[in-house]
Design a protein around this motif. Structure first.
Motif, PDB file in Angstrom:
ATOM      1  N   UNK A  32       3.385   1.475  -2.083  1.00 54.10           N
ATOM      2  CA  UNK A  32       4.409   1.200  -0.937  1.00 54.10           C
ATOM      3  C   UNK A  32       5.354   2.161  -0.946  1.00 54.10           C
ATOM      4  N   UNK A  33       5.977   2.607  -2.274  1.00 56.03           N
ATOM      5  CA  UNK A  33       7.143   3.517  -2.309  1.00 56.03           C
ATOM      6  C   UNK A  33       6.714   4.838  -1.770  1.00 56.03           C
ATOM      7  N   UNK A  34       5.174   5.304  -2.180  1.00 60.02           N
ATOM      8  CA  UNK A  34       4.854   6.599  -1.613  1.00 60.02           C
ATOM      9  C   UNK A  34       4.492   6.506  -0.194  1.00 60.02           C
ATOM     10  N   UNK A  35       4.183   5.462   0.566  1.00 62.76           N
ATOM     11  CA  UNK A  35       4.111   5.211   2.031  1.00 62.76           C
ATOM     12  C   UNK A  35       5.694   5.201   2.539  1.00 62.76           C
ATOM     13  N   UNK A  36       6.670   4.761   1.989  1.00 61.75           N
ATOM     14  CA  UNK A  36       8.092   4.518   2.485  1.00 61.75           C
ATOM     15  C   UNK A  36       8.684   6.073   2.379  1.00 61.75           C
ATOM     16  N   UNK A  37       8.140   6.812   1.461  1.00 57.79           N
ATOM     17  CA  UNK A  37       9.162   8.094   1.346  1.00 57.79           C
ATOM     18  C   UNK A  37       8.329   9.308   1.704  1.00 57.79           C
TER      19      UNK A  37
END
Length: 562
Positions: free
Chosen positions: A446-451
């Motif tokens: 999720x962090x990768x998708x967010x940033x």
């Protein structure tokens, strides 16, 4: 020896600060002995690399706020200083779920959820609990991870003890009608756990201890208690007072030993400090009537420290902005996960990180790690500590499962007493938590998708070597209906020594699955609410009599009526 104080409190964390203030309000003279140093806001370390002001290693002249202790089964992170764990905790103040109150260790005594409810309310008011207001990529990633795991409805913003006033602006006391210190609004710098230099964190120095000192409580920092000697009358062997000896913390030669006598002693040195002291006193024969249950049901909150990192700091907004813990979700009914951050430059704790290695490969975790690195050497890049705090969110995993350690005392080769551990009652203390690993992987995705940056989950060296880390070392001196069941009675008096009391995390009787600070405070509030006012008859039944649920005793200190 003459009685010099009515009450001596050992430690100034959540349990000790409550005891100090409430005893003073009931008319007792109170001395607080604290092993750690005293800090003004500007005295805290700017980053976690300032070892002298951040780490607690008194023999090396490091008098900071972060303790790190090693047992065979767990690596313990704890606090030090006037204000105890409130100086370096993450401000997070949850009421635990129902399984905590229904644990078989203490559920048969009373309805704890009902009886503690008003004291949770008092503790929340005193600690200034509000819902976190921070929002950014870390919080959005947490919510997305919860939804990806099918538990989006469990996501919530954390209740925190932070003053969200005008950022960076100093204002008169907003909590206690002007009786407390001035405060400064939170700037969301992220360095709550290194020590809040802004003055926005609601540490115990800003509430309980500040009010206690206004009532005449004396606080002596850098005093480590090394002995508690019961003093008895000629008529019987029931202690009428206690001689409490302390030395200068960290002293090699000139220890400046000093002894003070008090009728009542409250032991609240944190779970590590209180257990270390009690085990030493028991082994030396100083307190021979201490329950044989001392050290049993020591808890780690069934905890693991994992994480999710980006390969580089994202453009525009890094992950260090906000308060320490801002959101959480439940990947299953027994497991609770929170995101944790440090501020820019505070990367020292990143040295504990490692690659996420599952515990079900059939091989040792260390062996699995070595084989993984041999197959894919570029994974070493994931161990870089560069800008760690700005591109990482820690995953703090906690559970309500019934597992424990048994802690015992051991004589150190160089002298003095230390602690050791073995697996205890209930399930084995977990060295890995599958649902926690799943949450860390979901957070990384999720962090990768967010940033839009490359991301990966992380573990810790401690876990990969077979023992977990915990920031919530609890229990070992738990509440029991009899001395055969626990170390303290339901009123927090030590069995066999009713003039001794324990009000810190060592009195927590079960894994909470949430941060324990609010519960320690609430339990201490309840215990102190049942003390009589100075000079009055004690309403609590004698030890060994059937448990009676009592109404709180209102404080009658003259200062409260002025």
């Amino acid at each position: 020896m003459r009685t010099e104080y009515d009450v001596v409190v050992i430690g100034s964390g959540f349990g000790g600060s409550v005891a100090a203030l409430r005893a003073a309000e009931k008319g007792y003279s109170v001395l607080v002995l604290e092993a750690g140093a005293r800090f003004a806001d500007a005295d805290f370390a700017e980053t976690s690399w300032d070892a002298r002001r951040y780490l607690w290693a008194p023999k090396l002249k490091c008098f900071g706020i972060q303790r790190i202790h090693k047992l065979p089964d767990v690596l313990v992170l704890a606090g030090a200083g006037v204000g105890g764990g409130s100086l370096n905790y993450a401000n997070t103040l949850y009421v635990p779920p129902a399984p905590f109150f229904a644990d078989r260790q203490w559920a048969g005594i009373t309805d704890w959820q009902e009886e503690l409810a008003p004291h949770y309310s008092t503790a929340s008011r005193m600690l200034g609990v509000v819902v976190n207001r921070c929002e950014g990529p870390a919080e959005r990633a947490m919510q997305a991870a919860a939804e990806a795991m099918g538990v989006g409805e469990t996501y919530r913003k954390t209740p925190v003890g932070v003053f969200f006033g005008p950022p960076g602006q100093r204002v008169p006391d907003p909590y206690f009608g002007g009786a407390g210190p001035e405060r400064t609004g939170c700037t969301e710098c992220g360095n709550c756990m290194v020590g809040c230099r802004v003055g926005a964190k609601n540490t115990l120095v800003k509430n309980y201890l500040a009010l206690a000192e206004r009532l005449g409580v004396v606080i002596e920092p850098l005093r480590t208690v090394v002995d508690i000697a019961p003093l008895t009358s000629a008529a019987d062997d029931v202690p009428t007072a206690y001689a409490v000896a302390s030395v200068r913390s960290g002293a090699w030669v000139r220890k400046s030993r000093h002894t003070v006598v008090a009728r009542e002693v409250v032991i609240a040195a944190g779970t590590w400090g209180s257990q270390q002291l009690l085990h030493a006193l028991k082994e030396r024969g100083r307190l021979p009537r201490l329950s044989a249950r001392l050290g049993e049901l020591t808890r780690t909150n069934s905890e693991a420290l994992l994480g999710a990192s980006l390969a580089r700091v994202p453009d525009g907004e890094d992950l260090s902005h906000g308060v320490a813990i801002t959101s959480s979700f439940h990947p299953d009914a027994e497991t609770h996960v929170e995101n944790v951050r440090y501020g820019p430059g505070s990367n020292a704790m990143g040295l504990l990180k490692s690659i996420l290695v599952p515990g079900d490969s059939g091989h040792s975790r260390a062996g699995t790690l070595v084989r993984a690195l041999a197959r894919e050497p570029r994974m070493l890049n994931e161990l870089s500590n560069r800008a760690w705090s700005q591109r990482t969110i820690i995953a703090l995993v906690m559970q309500t499962r019934d597992n424990s350690l048994t802690v015992s005392g051991r004589r150190r080769p160089a002298g003095g007493w230390g602690l050791t551990s073995r697996q205890g009652h209930g399930e084995p203390n977990p060295s890995w938590i599958p649902s926690g690993h799943a949450a860390a992987r979901a957070m990384a995705t999720a962090l990768g998708a967010e940033t839009g940056e490359r991301s990966f989950p992380g573990g810790s060296w401690a876990e990969n070597l077979g023992f977990p880390m915990t920031a919530h070392f609890l229990g070992g001196a738990v509440i029991g209906a009899t001395p055969a069941d626990g170390v303290i009675d339901p009123y927090h008096r030590v069995w066999g020594y009713p003039g001794l009391h324990i009000t810190d995390g060592s009195a927590i009787s079960a894994n909470l699955g949430v941060n324990p600070s609010l519960t320690i405070t609430a339990q201490a509030e309840r215990a102190m609410s049942l003390w009589p006012n100075a000079g009055d008859l004690d309403p609590r039944p004698a030890q060994g009599a059937p448990y009676v649920r009592l109404a709180p005793v209102p404080a009658q200190h003259p200062a409260l009526r002025e």
